[in-house]
Design an enzyme around this catalytic site. Structure first.
Site, short mmCIF file in Angstrom:
data_model
loop_
_atom_site.label_atom_id
_atom_site.label_comp_id
_atom_site.label_asym_id
_atom_site.label_seq_id
_atom_site.Cartn_x
_atom_site.Cartn_y
_atom_site.Cartn_z
N ASP A 117 0.71 -1.33 0.03
CA ASP A 117 0.11 -0.04 0.01
C ASP A 117 0.96 1.34 -0.12
O ASP A 117 1.95 1.15 -0.52
CB ASP A 117 -0.94 -0.03 1.28
N SER A 163 -10.92 -1.10 -1.07
CA SER A 163 -9.91 -1.20 -0.51
C SER A 163 -10.09 -1.59 0.95
O SER A 163 -9.10 -2.00 1.52
CB SER A 163 -9.16 0.05 -0.69
N HIS A 211 -4.08 5.95 2.98
CA HIS A 211 -4.66 4.82 2.62
C HIS A 211 -3.95 3.54 3.29
O HIS A 211 -4.80 2.71 3.83
CB HIS A 211 -4.57 4.57 1.26
#
Ligand SMILES: *[C@@H]1O[C@H](CO)[C@@H](O)[C@H](O)[C@H]1NC(C)=O
Ligand SMILES: *[C@@H]1O[C@H](CO)[C@@H](O)[C@H](O)[C@H]1NC(C)=O
Ligand SMILES: *[C@@H]1O[C@H](CO)[C@@H](O)[C@H](O)[C@H]1NC(C)=O
Ligand SMILES: *[C@@H]1O[C@H](CO)[C@@H](O)[C@H](O)[C@H]1NC(C)=O
Length: 778
Positions: free
Chosen positions: A153, A559, A226
């Site tokens: 990520d 996600s 994220h």
């Protein structure tokens, strides 16, 4: 209803994708781009001492200036050498060099570099995710702590309380990785929760130039947020009193709070590059991770041209479970990514929690939407504000009805509540546009694409998101009353929302265009309004203009659903260390539920009608049941290889997966549908003479040694289904028994038919979805 796509159309779609793939990388000039080169490691001639030397000689032999005295430049051509899940290199080459390379001894496949995207709808909200699974699932904390989850990520924000290691024991003995340091990331940022951290940027830099270290951390530190969010969702430690701007106070924790996290940073401001992703997967397997969580995806044209699929195959061979996001391309059909059968493909659904907000119209009418707004610019509950819709009242949105940048006239909107249509631009950006034009509030209206699905965001001004129906009502009121007015009220958090879960409109949909015989997605998991840890570097709306800093944030996307499954897989691995990746997936699929909390079939948020396995796969994950599934459908690496053989891959395409020279097609499967998948998907060919299909399955008993199962199959209009035998009597643990399912066409259907097959014992129900497809006759 899902539109049906014939196989020929699918072939058309896939060849189109393959074609566009080639044209965008067809520069014959001397400019080099990155290629990933798969090399047969067993073909190394004896004269080379090691593989690195051999790979370097292969590259030297094809590069344009082979006679160059100084060979340092040629060595620079190699960006990565892969050793574990994948064998070969990433190198900068031009088109002519690639052509020469493909002729070289030992070169198996050449993949052009591709860019993958993070699977988030970039629109945070503020609120709390609660454990909805009960505490029993967490009982064996000790063994959980042996499980290592690699998260590919944007890195990690190590100061987040979600990565507090106070209660963690020593680092597991099988960890062989490293804590890589860099700007604002030192050795002490790794701890007994974040046991290592790595960065992969050579492919990114080869394509986009050197990372500017002033703008971006060239280290595991997460600027974007994220990666911090997904890592905390997998295995964040419990944090009491987690909240955002005082909203929804609660305890935030990951799915496997005792497991270890290793961030593999592969995504940078310009995207996530396949050569970097491949290197991360390769390194993670060598480092000893047990689970890989990959919330990103890109265009897939075929199994053998997708380097992530090839690397995932190598990881699966080493016993690593891989969970990937399905993509946010829904509700369009055939919008899935990451569809390989050896990957677990996760779609997104809602939870039973909402953040209601009210639009109170001048007429006194009260309409409900959702919001997470909390700020100084509140609207008076007593006062009414003029309301305006910058679009026409026709059903098709216009640039100004979408509140795109530069489309709002500040004379018209100043002091007013503005109705904006959802779509095209990020939802939070529309709020910024309204705010900049002097608007006092926003009503964000869904259009037909999103239906009644509500996603709340941390807007910078008072804003309420409403469904399509409510949006139409308000627009109608505005069009007929020139003095239309409203105010917005924010009600905080509400739990027990019904119905839930509901499949998110944005969640990518099947069918799997590479193989109709393999149902995808595999499962759905929470992916709407998920609260988890956040970076200290970016505001919760992710807008550069957002000055707020928060320890937690709420995001939506597949996600977010992917790391839920990664975390649950870590729990299953802790409880059952001997289970293969396929066994873990089987447990998740056969125990998934397909009814919501109103006892009705799961619904599709985009239409409000029941969802199908093309939307929800086997159903919604049910962690406590998955720990004890009764039976599992196991699959070994050779079985997956046989599946590829039955898919009609050419020998040279198969070499991408046949790293060890002993992997050959043994013709075990008459049909790719014979792969021992936990879903059953017979595909009747165009040839109408074929009216009977038999598929085989083998189940392994992981429940009580003496277990008697009998089968139940849902009725189908188009086919008669016979199971042989109809009972399976086990007398031992790990005993395997096989059965056959025969489908006899009664009347060919133009649309696929959905149902299920369930093995039932006193204690267990082992449910497989069935999808029957009849390809249209030629
Ligand atoms: C191909 O060359 C053109 C012009 O030189 C350039 O704009 C384009 O980005 C190149 N494409 C690739 C894939 O390198
Ligand atoms: C970590 O958690 C412990 C309790 O488990 C707590 O006492 C400590 O203050 C926490 N540390 C941080 C930095 O939040
Ligand atoms: C659209 O506006 C026109 C006039 O402004 C009105 O007559 C019509 O009923 C409106 N239609 C809808 C669907 O609101
Ligand atoms: C399994 O056991 C049941 C009841 O004990 C019996 O009726 C059935 O025939 C058995 N099935 C097989 C395949 O032996």
């Amino acid at each position: 209803m899902v539109a049906f796509l014939g196989k020929r159309l699918l072939l058309f779609v896939s060849s189109y994708l393959a074609f566009s793939f080639l044209t965008c990388t067809s520069n014959k000039t001397s400019t080099t781009t990155t290629y990933i080169v798969q090399i047969d490691k067993w073909a190394k001639p004896a004269l080379f001492v090691d593989h690195v030397q051999w790979y370097s000689s292969i590259v030297k032999s094809v590069t344009s200036k082979p006679s160059k005295v100084d060979d340092s430049e040629d060595e620079d051509r190699i960006i990565y050498t892969y050793h574990t899940a994948f064998h070969g290199i990433a190198a900068r080459l031009n088109q002519e060099e690639v052509e020469r390379l493909q002729e070289k001894h030992g070169v198996m496949a050449v993949f052009p570099e591709t860019v993958y995207q993070l699977h988030t709808t970039r629109s945070p909200l503020f609120l709390g995710l609660e454990n909805r699974y009960g505490t029993s699932v967490w009982s064996d904390r000790l063994s959980q702590s042996d499980v290592i989850v690699g998260v590919l990520d944007t890195g990690i924000w190590p100061e987040s309380p979600s990565f507090n290691d106070t209660e963690m024991g020593p680092v597991p003995g099988h960890w062989k990785g490293k804590c890589e340091i860099g700007r604002a990331f030192d050795r002490h940022h790794c701890n007994r929760k974040i046991i290592g951290a790595r960065v992969f940027y050579r492919g990114y830099e080869a394509a986009s130039g050197k990372i500017n270290e002033r703008d971006e951390y060239k280290s595991p530190r997460d600027q974007d947020g994220h990666g911090t969010h997904t890592a905390a969702t997998v295995a964040g430690s419990a944090v009491h009193g987690a909240n955002l701007f005082g909203y929804a106070y609660g305890t935030a924790q990951g799915m496997a709070p005792g497991a270890r996290i290793v961030p593999y940073k592969v995504c940078w401001t310009g995207g996530c590059f396949s050569s970097d992703i491949l290197s991360a997967v390769d390194q993670a397997v060598a480092d000893g991770v047990n689970v890989l969580s990959i919330s990103l995806g890109g265009g897939v044209a075929s199994y053998y041209r997708d380097s992530l699929a090839v690397a995932a195959f190598g990881a699966m061979e080493k016993g690593v479970f891989i969970s990937c996001s399905a993509g946010n391309g829904g509700p369009d059909p055939v919008s899935l990514t990451n569809v390989s059968p050896w990957i677990t493909t996760v779609g997104a659904s809602t939870m039973d929690r909402d953040f209601p907000a009210i639009v109170k119209l001048g007429t006194g009418e009260i309409l409900t939407g959702t919001s997470l707004y909390r700020g100084r610019r509140t609207l008076s509950t007593q006062k009414q504000y003029p309301i305006i819709y910058p679009g026409s009242n026709s059903s098709s949105p216009t640039p100004s009805s979408l509140c795109l940048e530069g489309t709002l006239d500040s004379h018209a909107v100043a002091g007013k509540i503005v109705i904006c249509d959802r779509g095209i631009s990020p939802r939070v950006q529309k709020g910024q546009v309204v705010k900049d034009a002097g608007g006092v509030g926003m009503i964000l209206s869904n259009t037909a694409v999103n239906g009644e699905e509500l996603v709340a965001d941390s807007h910078l001004l008072p804003a309420v998101a409403v469904g399509e129906t409510t949006g139409k009502l308000i627009k109608h009121y505005v069009s007929r009353d020139r003095k239309a007015s409203a105010t917005l009220l924010f009600l905080g958090t509400k739990v027990g929302i019904k119905p839930s879960p509901v499949v998110a409109a944005f969640s990518s949909r099947g069918p799997n265009f590479l193989s109709l015989e393999i149902l995808k997605p595999d499962v759905v998991a929470p992916g709407v309004n998920i609260l988890a840890a956040w970076t200290g570097d970016t505001g919760p709306s992710s807008l550069p203009t957002d000055p707020r800093r928060t320890r937690f944030n709420i995001l939506s996307g597949t996600s977010m659903s992917c790391p839920h499954v990664s975390g649950i897989a870590a729990l299953l691995k802790a409880r059952h260390p001997d289970w293969s990746p396929a066994a873990i997936k089987s447990a998740l699929m056969t125990t998934a539920y397909v009814h919501d909390n109103t006892f009705h079939p799961l619904k599709d948020a985009s239409t409000g009608v029941p969802s199908t396995p093309y939307d929800h796969g086997a159903g919604h994950i049910n962690p406590s049941k998955a720990l004890d599934p009764g039976l599992i459908y196991d699959i070994g690496a050779q079985d997956y290889f046989e599946f590829l053989c039955a898919q009609g891959l050419t020998p040279s395409q198969l070499t991408a997966f046949a790293k060890f020279s002993n992997r050959k097609c043994l013709q075990h499967f008459a049909n790719p549908g014979d792969l021992n998948y936990p879903a059953i998907s017979p595909v009747f060919p165009e040839n109408t003479k074929v009216s009977v299909l038999t598929l085989r399955r083998t189940v392994t008993n992981v429940g009580p040694p003496n277990s008697n199962y009998h089968v139940a199959v849902s009725p189908f209009r188009g086919a008669l289904v016979e199971v042989d035998p109809r009972t399976l009597n086990f007398t031992g643990v790990h005993q395997k028994l096989s059965y056959k399912v025969t489908f006899k066409t009664r009347s060919r259907q133009t649309a696929p038919e959905f149902g299920h097959l369930t093995w039932k014992s006193k204690e267990h129900k082992v449910r497989s979805p069935i999808v029957i497809t009849w390809l249209p006759p030629l």
